[in-house]
Design an enzyme around this catalytic site. Sequence first.
Site, short mmCIF file in Angstrom:
data_model
loop_
_atom_site.label_atom_id
_atom_site.label_comp_id
_atom_site.label_asym_id
_atom_site.label_seq_id
_atom_site.Cartn_x
_atom_site.Cartn_y
_atom_site.Cartn_z
N ASN A 1 -15.96 -8.96 -1.06
CA ASN A 1 -14.63 -8.87 -0.43
C ASN A 1 -14.45 -9.98 0.45
O ASN A 1 -15.13 -10.31 1.34
CB ASN A 1 -14.69 -7.61 0.23
N HIS B 1 -13.34 9.74 2.98
CA HIS B 1 -12.83 8.92 4.14
C HIS B 1 -11.84 9.80 4.82
O HIS B 1 -10.63 9.36 4.39
CB HIS B 1 -12.54 7.47 3.95
N HIS C 1 -19.88 0.75 11.99
CA HIS C 1 -19.51 -0.72 11.62
C HIS C 1 -20.13 -1.78 12.32
O HIS C 1 -19.32 -2.73 12.58
CB HIS C 1 -18.01 -0.77 11.40
N GLU D 1 -23.95 5.42 10.73
CA GLU D 1 -23.86 4.19 9.84
C GLU D 1 -23.87 2.95 10.71
O GLU D 1 -22.93 2.94 11.53
CB GLU D 1 -23.16 4.39 8.53
N ASP D 2 -24.40 2.03 10.16
CA ASP D 2 -24.53 0.60 10.77
C ASP D 2 -24.24 0.68 12.16
O ASP D 2 -23.17 0.02 12.61
CB ASP D 2 -23.21 0.02 10.03
N ARG E 1 -28.31 2.16 2.16
CA ARG E 1 -26.78 1.92 2.05
C ARG E 1 -26.31 1.00 1.08
O ARG E 1 -25.22 0.63 0.93
CB ARG E 1 -25.92 1.74 3.47
N ASP F 1 -13.88 -1.91 -2.53
CA ASP F 1 -13.96 -3.29 -3.12
C ASP F 1 -15.28 -3.16 -3.79
O ASP F 1 -15.84 -4.48 -3.84
CB ASP F 1 -14.07 -4.14 -1.76
C1 CS2 Z 1 -17.33 0.23 4.96
C2 CS2 Z 1 -16.89 -0.70 3.80
O1 CS2 Z 1 -17.20 1.80 3.30
C3 CS2 Z 1 -17.86 1.60 4.24
O2 CS2 Z 1 -18.84 2.10 4.74
O3 CS2 Z 1 -18.22 -0.19 5.74
O4 CS2 Z 1 -15.40 -0.11 3.66
C4 CS2 Z 1 -16.53 -2.28 4.29
O5 CS2 Z 1 -15.61 -2.27 5.55
C5 CS2 Z 1 -16.01 -2.95 3.51
O6 CS2 Z 1 -16.71 -2.65 2.28
C6 CS2 Z 1 -15.74 -4.41 3.62
O7 CS2 Z 1 -15.54 -5.22 2.54
MG MG Z 2 -20.08 0.90 6.23
#
Ligand code: CS2
Ligand code: MG
Length: 409
Positions: free
Chosen positions: A37, A122, A219, A243-244, A290, A323
């Site tokens: 992406n 989501h 994120h 996550e992250d 992930r 993506d």
């Molecule tokens: C995100 C993604 O889905 C997720 O967990 O972290 O949407 C991410 O932001 C995108 O893949 C970035 O291209």
């Molecule tokens: Mg993510």
Amino acid sequence: MIIEKAEVIVTSPDRNFVTLKITTDDGLTGLGDATLNGRELSVASYLADHVVPLLIGRDAHRIEDAWQFLYRSAYWRRGPVTMAAIAAVDVALWDIKAKAAGMPLYQLLGGASRDKILAYGHASGRDVPELLDSIRHHQELGYKAIRVQTAVPGLKAVYGVASQPQTSGKRYDYEPAQRAPLPTEEDWDTRAYLRHLPGVFEAVRNEIGAEVPLLHDGHHRMTPIQAAKLGKELEPYDLFWLEDCTPAENQDALRLVRHHTTTPLAIGEIFNTVFDYQTLIKDQLIDYVRSAVTHTGGITQMKKILDYAAQYQIKSGIHGPTDISPVGMAAALHLDLAIHNFGIQEYMQHGQYTNEVFQQSFTFEDGYLHPGNKPGLGIDLDMDAAGKYPYQTAYLPYNRLIDGTVHDW
Ligand code: CS2
Ligand code: MG
């Protein structure tokens, strides 16, 4: 079965996608997703200018050899561009091998270890009422597990919140990479986010109850101690995963988070090789892997990472935003069905133009996915439809803190 042709297809139905199509001398074709992406053309060039010439004349059956050849003969290893290119070749060759065998790919990966694949969707909102509406909407779509993202008072735009103002008219959470000549700058304030989020999860749990698996994506925006604090404060709301929570280039950073909280941790969507996970897995610092098949060298390496993780009872949580193309999603689903240590699969549904270009046989029913039983991956690409949607420049946004400092988006 000799590789006769390899084509790099760049198309932009609802968003940009890069796909590799390999054709063998006996007419079998295989598809592989190479979409990165916001940097799509770099992988398209890596494939077209450097990899395709190396594929012509190779034995399509020798997948592991092709993987090792592309990884080692490049001399310059790892990284998102290289590993997305290798992933596309790898998945296309697995598609061909399964078609040659007349079987759906998961049968070559050991067969089905389950009947269906739990997905998560989501949900998001600018405020709690809007978020609760979005959660109910996703439950009506059938989702059994739901990721929760929310706006933060005082900030103009936050990752993953659908109904924020955007330029391209597309739902923001569905396509964060806006079609524009330059990226959008967003603002961020971690302390404001940390003050706001626990109250949001309290309101959600009070409304929908204790059972629904809830996920949240930090994120990459917190320091390790901020992530530890949030993980601890979210414990009463029993998250499926956080996550992250903090950038993980320094894998040891997760020790501090792990030390302070039992909230399950998921990491890896921006990782590209097993080495990015080594400490995280062997020291039990995460609970879910992930990565996406598309960004981690394909099925060949993704299976090795998940087999390694299985030794530590760490499960899969394969990356599945829009993506990742339907080809990349299908590859993930075949793995999801075959591996033992399956956890959950992210599933953002693609748009109508994407579905016109990529004919999919995977299904989503009552909150569960299945790759289907067509030979191979079960995905066909309509070349004419792909030709209707030329590439359009698009960038992911970036963040600056209130004092102007660049921050993780
Ligand atoms: C995100 C993604 O889905 C997720 O967990 O972290 O949407 C991410 O932001 C995108 O893949 C970035 O291209
Ligand atoms: Mg993510």
